[in-house]
Design an enzyme around this catalytic site. Structure first.
Site, PDB file in Angstrom:
ATOM      1  N   LEU C  70      10.311   4.344   2.293  1.00 48.08           N
ATOM      2  CA  LEU C  70      11.262   3.901   3.062  1.00 48.08           C
ATOM      3  C   LEU C  70      12.433   4.793   3.051  1.00 48.08           C
ATOM      4  O   LEU C  70      13.471   4.710   3.233  1.00 48.08           O
ATOM      5  CB  LEU C  70      12.130   2.510   2.317  1.00 48.08           C
ATOM      6  CG  LEU C  70      11.208   1.466   2.491  1.00 48.08           C
ATOM      7  CD1 LEU C  70      11.884   0.167   1.775  1.00 48.08           C
ATOM      8  CD2 LEU C  70      10.674   0.937   4.012  1.00 48.08           C
ATOM      9  N   CYS C 127       7.089  -3.867   1.626  1.00 49.70           N
ATOM     10  CA  CYS C 127       7.142  -2.570   1.392  1.00 49.70           C
ATOM     11  C   CYS C 127       6.327  -2.326   0.030  1.00 49.70           C
ATOM     12  O   CYS C 127       7.022  -2.812  -0.677  1.00 49.70           O
ATOM     13  CB  CYS C 127       8.100  -1.796   1.661  1.00 49.70           C
ATOM     14  SG  CYS C 127       7.882   0.133   1.417  1.00 49.70           S
ATOM     15  N   GLY C 214      -4.884   1.315   8.478  1.00 44.49           N
ATOM     16  CA  GLY C 214      -6.142   1.930   9.360  1.00 44.49           C
ATOM     17  C   GLY C 214      -7.197   0.923   9.401  1.00 44.49           C
ATOM     18  O   GLY C 214      -7.349   0.063   8.604  1.00 44.49           O
ATOM     19  N   GLY C 262      -0.199   0.550  14.209  1.00 39.60           N
ATOM     20  CA  GLY C 262       0.410   1.399  13.427  1.00 39.60           C
ATOM     21  C   GLY C 262      -0.422   2.965  13.346  1.00 39.60           C
ATOM     22  O   GLY C 262      -0.399   3.894  14.034  1.00 39.60           O
TER      23      GLY C 262
HETATM   24  C1  LIG Z   1       3.173   6.380   7.208  1.00 35.07           C
HETATM   25  C2  LIG Z   1       3.499   4.852   7.024  1.00 35.07           C
HETATM   26  C3  LIG Z   1       4.726   4.255   7.078  1.00 35.07           C
HETATM   27  C4  LIG Z   1       5.251   2.995   7.033  1.00 35.07           C
HETATM   28  N1  LIG Z   1       6.333   2.526   7.089  1.00 35.07           N
HETATM   29  C5  LIG Z   1       6.753   1.240   7.230  1.00 35.07           C
HETATM   30  C6  LIG Z   1       7.811   0.858   7.221  1.00 35.07           C
HETATM   31  O1  LIG Z   1       9.149   1.660   6.987  1.00 35.07           O
HETATM   32  N2  LIG Z   1       8.433  -0.454   7.380  1.00 35.07           N
HETATM   33  C7  LIG Z   1       7.389  -1.277   7.493  1.00 35.07           C
HETATM   34  O2  LIG Z   1       7.545  -2.636   7.716  1.00 35.07           O
HETATM   35  N3  LIG Z   1       6.022  -0.962   7.633  1.00 35.07           N
HETATM   36  C8  LIG Z   1       5.779   0.302   7.466  1.00 35.07           C
HETATM   37  N4  LIG Z   1       4.229   0.734   7.376  1.00 35.07           N
HETATM   38  C9  LIG Z   1       3.364  -0.283   7.491  1.00 35.07           C
HETATM   39  C10 LIG Z   1       2.907  -0.340   8.934  1.00 35.07           C
HETATM   40  O3  LIG Z   1       3.955  -0.916   9.831  1.00 35.07           O
HETATM   41  C11 LIG Z   1       1.671  -1.463   9.210  1.00 35.07           C
HETATM   42  O4  LIG Z   1       2.245  -2.794   8.684  1.00 35.07           O
HETATM   43  C12 LIG Z   1       0.621  -0.980   8.399  1.00 35.07           C
HETATM   44  O5  LIG Z   1       0.452   0.401   8.318  1.00 35.07           O
HETATM   45  C13 LIG Z   1      -0.636  -1.691   8.698  1.00 35.07           C
HETATM   46  O6  LIG Z   1      -1.050  -1.430  10.095  1.00 35.07           O
HETATM   47  P1  LIG Z   1      -2.155  -0.292  10.800  1.00 35.07           P
HETATM   48  O7  LIG Z   1      -3.302  -0.570   9.936  1.00 35.07           O
HETATM   49  O8  LIG Z   1      -2.106  -0.322  11.953  1.00 35.07           O
HETATM   50  O9  LIG Z   1      -1.150   1.208  10.271  1.00 35.07           O
HETATM   51  C14 LIG Z   1       3.739   2.093   7.376  1.00 35.07           C
HETATM   52  C15 LIG Z   1       2.767   2.571   7.514  1.00 35.07           C
HETATM   53  C16 LIG Z   1       2.470   3.894   7.431  1.00 35.07           C
HETATM   54  C17 LIG Z   1       0.983   4.174   7.706  1.00 35.07           C
END
Ligand SMILES: Cc1cc2nc3c(=O)[nH]c(=O)nc-3n(C[C@H](O)[C@H](O)[C@H](O)COP(=O)(O)O)c2cc1C
Ligand SMILES: Cc1cc2nc3c(=O)[nH]c(=O)nc-3n(C[C@H](O)[C@H](O)[C@H](O)COP(=O)(O)OP(=O)(O)OC[C@H]3O[C@@H](n4cnc5c(N)ncnc54)[C@H](O)[C@@H]3O)c2cc1C
Ligand SMILES: Cc1cc2nc3c(=O)[nH]c(=O)nc-3n(C[C@H](O)[C@H](O)[C@H](O)COP(=O)(O)OP(=O)(O)OC[C@H]3O[C@@H](n4cnc5c(N)ncnc54)[C@H](O)[C@@H]3O)c2cc1C
Ligand SMILES: Cc1cc2nc3c(=O)[nH]c(=O)nc-3n(C[C@H](O)[C@H](O)[C@H](O)COP(=O)(O)O)c2cc1C
Ligand code: FES
Ligand code: FES
Lengths: 263, 300, 300, 263
Positions: C70, C127, C214, C262
């Site tokens: 965060l 988180c 991912g 994401g």
């Molecule tokens: C590098 C990174 C940073 C992230 N930072 C946050 C964040 O600050 N707040 C949040 O709610 N989710 C955060 N996430 C989670 C993503 O928003 C998402 O919920 C998660 O990656 C699953 O989706 P995806 O598989 O499409 O990446 C982060 C994910 C990644 C990979």
């Protein structure tokens, strides 16, 4: 038991060519496969080098090209078959097989009728080879998009099979479903006759019903999603009158009577 | 190079075990089961079970879903028909036990008491693909402990409890089964998952939900193993997504005393043997003389 | 083709939202944020936070681990410096709120009350990469409900609660936040995971444990979305591993009213736009005239 | 601001050749990259077509081959760089960049000393090109395995650089670490002199310390695991005297003074 020849091999590609719109014919060198493989069996092929896609792909043996070469006929549908289509002469494929049970090849039948739809034609060529080698009369009824395999018609004919094609819209051959003309072919010659079907579930189911009505021997080759391909995971179960059976090890060929149709 | 591993009072020639439900005797044609640490055949229940409707497997990116549903022919068939085949192949056999009730677990374990050639029991309290038993046991510390204690009270063989990852706190469950007398734990069973078949606009699996396995879940498994090792004193067997020797080493460096290989066998039947060889090479190249020196080395 | 989507009382031009922490304004160079349903910038806390030690990211098979922690410059910087940039690019902005205490969530929400251009709040109670707040809130129904109720009692904008997958029962949490007044839920945040750097024989991430995201996690996310949709009446926004239009369609067929993207953006910055286009094509080819006709169609 | 040229492009491969044991030199056609790229910047390259590997790979720009062509020098280490090595002339690579800030290029320096170790030599060639174009004297100190790049020595020399190689065992050039001879080179000519280092952390740290002792301008190019490569994810943070900074967007080049060394 078919299983006794099951091996894992790196098979050398002799050729891998387009033979229709999205259809490929792959031939590989292997004396042992050519010797042991039976019509209806398949190879469980690792199409990628890494983990994408993860699982092997089942592809039926399409026939023997000669005593050292076997052929596959496949349709490039998704990522896995696309990778297969990209392979070149001289490369190898990692294959497990010959897997599965295979069709019944029995000299007591005077005539056999092969009912194929789409890529379902693939294993039927090998079966035609087997029966023609025994001198059995072979009728081939190809449905709908079977013309997609440009070489198949000629191949069946050069084996001495009688071939009839149907299409939904009548654009080629008879108009209608391939099973519409099955009844007339059953009655059209001497018996005992046997039916072997491979293709869409509706087609096989209909063929099975007709075979039942005429009390004719009938086998179908089923498809199901597979993981192991060798009988270990129970992933490819289909319902039969004797409970769940594994397509990869107890099939893919089943007696039409024992299949509990769901699709 | 010494790969001998002691787990829960049994000695394995190496720490590589084939996971339940993924290594059938068919694989005896491709790899030599006698070269592996142990083999855990598909979970057995008291009576035969027929399993779930098709499709039962579905490929996902770097993983697969399954909803087999503990199909098996029951304990008698296992003892009479399957076990002898495994023993004939020279395999060290750990039997996986499943059941809908605590009593069923106990009765299968009692039957195994009189059977030679079963080195240990693995209690599958973590199968996500059945309506009763399975994961329900594995998600509640109390129930998991009760099954463990009940089986321990009758079994004359070491008892390994196989844990599910589908919980908020795996350490709670692990501590509960340790307190109940488990000789070791193994983790993870599959992660609950599903897929939609877009072409059909319906769930891909006949049972809608299934268990995710394969390389995709390795990081999840590794975190749970790392945490569990830190929480209990009995040995931990790590599994989930192992496909290479490096993957197996990650689990052992995280503190697992042994590993299991599942899905990878479907891709490459020789994975087990390859992992054994690869671990040996690693030890040699890094001047370890004993596999135990490796266990937990990456722990902070 | 009508892709307009209503969520929690706000109207989006399409159901494709860029997930928090993954879509920085840098991506404005590669894709047009105005063409997306909405953008959720990185979670903001009351004060600036510096985040976790390196390495913070690690690649896994079909996935990645992150332990950013965060890191952000605090709500004032966000409102003054970042938000105007997003609005300048024509983006619909949903602000992600995080905090170590309920009070911190409330205070950030209060600040946002007076800010134009924020369409909704997403509460990041999930988180996994911080020691206090974050996932602790999201793992306990009671705490999740308390945060939600507290924010709802002050906020003048719709409140979406972002759920963690790292729980035994997501429906319990979802029901709790629904009862506490949430206008929608989004799921999933990352799955707890870890990796070992074999070359170094130590954990790959500086913080040891991180969040897995991912394609690898897509089946996990889809199962949780499917179950959650069945358990509550407020809209569900689905995410986790979406990289293609087909992936997004799986979530919508499972019942998600919208999706978030994401990690896929890191691989292909235009993923968001591509998914919007692909959904449009699908609707046309399958003779839907409205995106809402698709939602939940694969539910049994 | 360097960032203003950041684009995503499909760059056509002109050549991709082995130039040492596991080292490859890749050249691609791009007028816009050749025009805007600065020494020290990198390309964030999608090496696979599918999702294996998932993330892009950062590779420094090695230099300009001509006004329409840029070169990369890379070492095939793992799966990602192996895929890159398999690419052929005529194929394209999907690259985001030129990314990052780049080294300081300032005519006030009379001499610059480039300290490179291993593949760290890659961005230094581009920097040598930039300074030689300004007529600045360039001394290159290459450590240990830098000889792995067979073409680099000749390339530096043809730019008119003075090159010294050191190896741990003395098998080639000086015996010892590259930083052992850094001090003598600092004192060996007129100032102001600047040091630019890229290579293993220990090497850069030592160079930074020496630069501090002699109060000489020094920049280092850091490496960290990356996800986005464009500054969005905060994944590539390194600790500096002003807090965490992003290697991909605030770096990869940092003033040696601001780095808080941890390795
Ligand atoms: C590098 C990174 C940073 C992230 N930072 C946050 C964040 O600050 N707040 C949040 O709610 N989710 C955060 N996430 C989670 C993503 O928003 C998402 O919920 C998660 O990656 C699953 O989706 P995806 O598989 O499409 O990446 C982060 C994910 C990644 C990979
Ligand atoms: C016993 C058997 C024999 C087969 N013989 C042939 C043949 O000779 N020629 C041919 O072209 N095809 C044949 N198929 C179908 C072939 O296996 C699939 O078309 C192929 O796996 C699709 O893979 P893909 O990656 O290209 O497609 P994708 O759709 O990307 O595949 C995704 C997943 O679905 C599986 N899959 C997709 N379609 C099927 C299917 N119809 N049956 C089983 N699994 C499927 C794949 O194996 C994979 O796990 C056979 C299937 C079986 C079960
Ligand atoms: C700004 C920058 C510039 C670089 N320039 C060059 C260059 O010009 N030539 C060159 O050969 N290499 C360069 N590297 C290192 C290069 O990115 C890695 O060697 C490469 O990513 C390894 O990928 P792989 O798949 O072959 O190896 P694997 O080990 O399989 O990679 C696995 C993962 O680790 C990451 N990774 C591995 N090593 C490194 C590393 N040292 N730094 C950052 N991430 C790493 C990969 O990106 C991937 O996520 C640079 C790195 C950075 C950060
Ligand atoms: C097809 C299949 C069937 C399985 N059957 C069982 C089983 O009967 N009993 C059991 O304890 N685990 C079973 N599992 C779970 C595996 O043993 C293992 O815990 C899981 O797959 C994770 O490991 P992997 O990623 O290496 O496959 C099964 C897994 C698969 C893929
Ligand atoms: S695919 Fe494993 S049993 Fe058939
Ligand atoms: S890699 Fe994403 S901020 Fe640097």
């Amino acid at each position: 038991m078919a299983e006794k020849h099951l091996t894992q091999d790196q098979l050398e590609i002799i050729s891998n060519k387009v033979v229709g719109d999205g259809f490929y014919r792959l031939t590989v060198r292997s004396h042992s496969w050519a010797k042991s493989a039976r019509a209806g069996q398949f190879a469980h092929i690792r199409v990628g080098k890494g983990l994408e896609p993860l699982l092997r792909r089942p592809i039926s043996i399409h026939g023997l090209d000669d005593r050292d070469a076997i052929a596959f006929l496949y349709q490039a549908k998704g990522a896995g078959t696309a990778l297969l289509a990209a392979k070149r002469t001289g490369e190898t494929i990692d294959a497990i097989g010959p897997a599965g049970n295979g069709f019944t090849v029995d000299a007591r039948f005077r005539r056999i009728i092969l009912v194929g739809g789409g890529i379902g034609v693939a294993p039927l060529m090998f079966l035609a080879q087997a029966y023609r080698a025994k001198g059995t009369a072979v009728t081939v009824l190809l449905g709908a998009r079977s013309k997609d395999c440009l070489t198949c018609l000629a191949d069946f004919k050069s084996l001495g099979c009688q071939v009839t094609v149907t299409t939904d819209d009548g654009s080629q051959g008879h108009r209608g479903y391939v099973t519409d003309i099955l009844e007339q072919h059953i009655s059209a010659g001497p018996g005992p006759v046997a039916i072997f079907a491979c293709g869409p579930t509706v087609m096989m189911r209909r063929a099975a019903t007709i075979a039942g009505l005429y009390d004719v021997f009938c086998e179908v080759s089923l498809e199901e999603r597979m993981a192991c391909g060798v009988g270990a995971c129970l992933g490819c179960a289909v319902m039969t009158t004797t409970g769940y059976r594994r397509v990869c090890a107890d099939g893919p060929v089943f007696s039409a009577e024992e299949v509990v149709w769901t699709g | 190079m010494n790969l001998t591993t002691d787990i829960a009072g049994i000695q394995l020639k190496n720490p590589v075990i084939m996971a339940s439900g993924t290594f059938g005797r068919e694989y005896g044609r491709f790899t030599d089961p006698a070269k592996l640490g142990a083999v855990i055949p598909k979970s057995v229940t008291l009576e035969a079970r027929s399993g779930n409707p098709a499709p039962r497997v579905w490929e996902t990116t770097a993983g697969m879903l399954n909803s087999i549903g503990l199909e098996n022919r029951g304990v008698t068939y296992f003892v009479e028909e399957e076990l002898p085949l495994w023993l004939g192949l020279g395999a060290t056999v750990i039997a996986s036990v499943a059941g809908e009730t605590i009593d069923e677990f106990v009765r299968v374990a009692e039957i195994f008491n009189d059977v030679d050639g079963i080195s240990a029991l693995e209690l599958n309290v973590s199968c996500p693909n059945v309506d009763r038993g399975g994961i329900q046991f594995g998600c509640r510390p109390r129930l998991a402990a009760d099954v463990t204690a009940a089986v321990k009270s009758v079994a004359n063989k070491p008892v390994i409890v196989k844990l599910t990852p589908n919980v908020t706190s795996i350490t709670e469950i692990a501590k509960a089964v340790e307190a109940a007398g488990a000789d070791a734990v193994s983790l993870i069973n599959t992660v609950l998952g599903m897929a939609i078949d877009i072409a059909a606009e319906k769930p891909a699996l006949g049972r809608v939900v299934g268990g995710l396995s394969g390389p995709a879940i390795k990081p999840i498994a590794l975190r749970l193993v790392y945490e569990t090792v830190g929480a209990i004193d009995i040995p931990v067997i790590g599994l989930g997504g192992i496909t290479t020797p490096a993957d197996a080493l990650e689990f052992m460096l995280a503190g697992a005393s042994a590993v299991q290989i599942g899905t990878a066998t479907f891709i490459e039947p020789k994975t087990g043997e390859q992992v054994v060889a690869g671990i040996g090479t690693y030890l040699r190249e890094h001047d370890y003389d004993n596999i135990t020196q490796l266990i937990g080395r990456a722990r902070l």
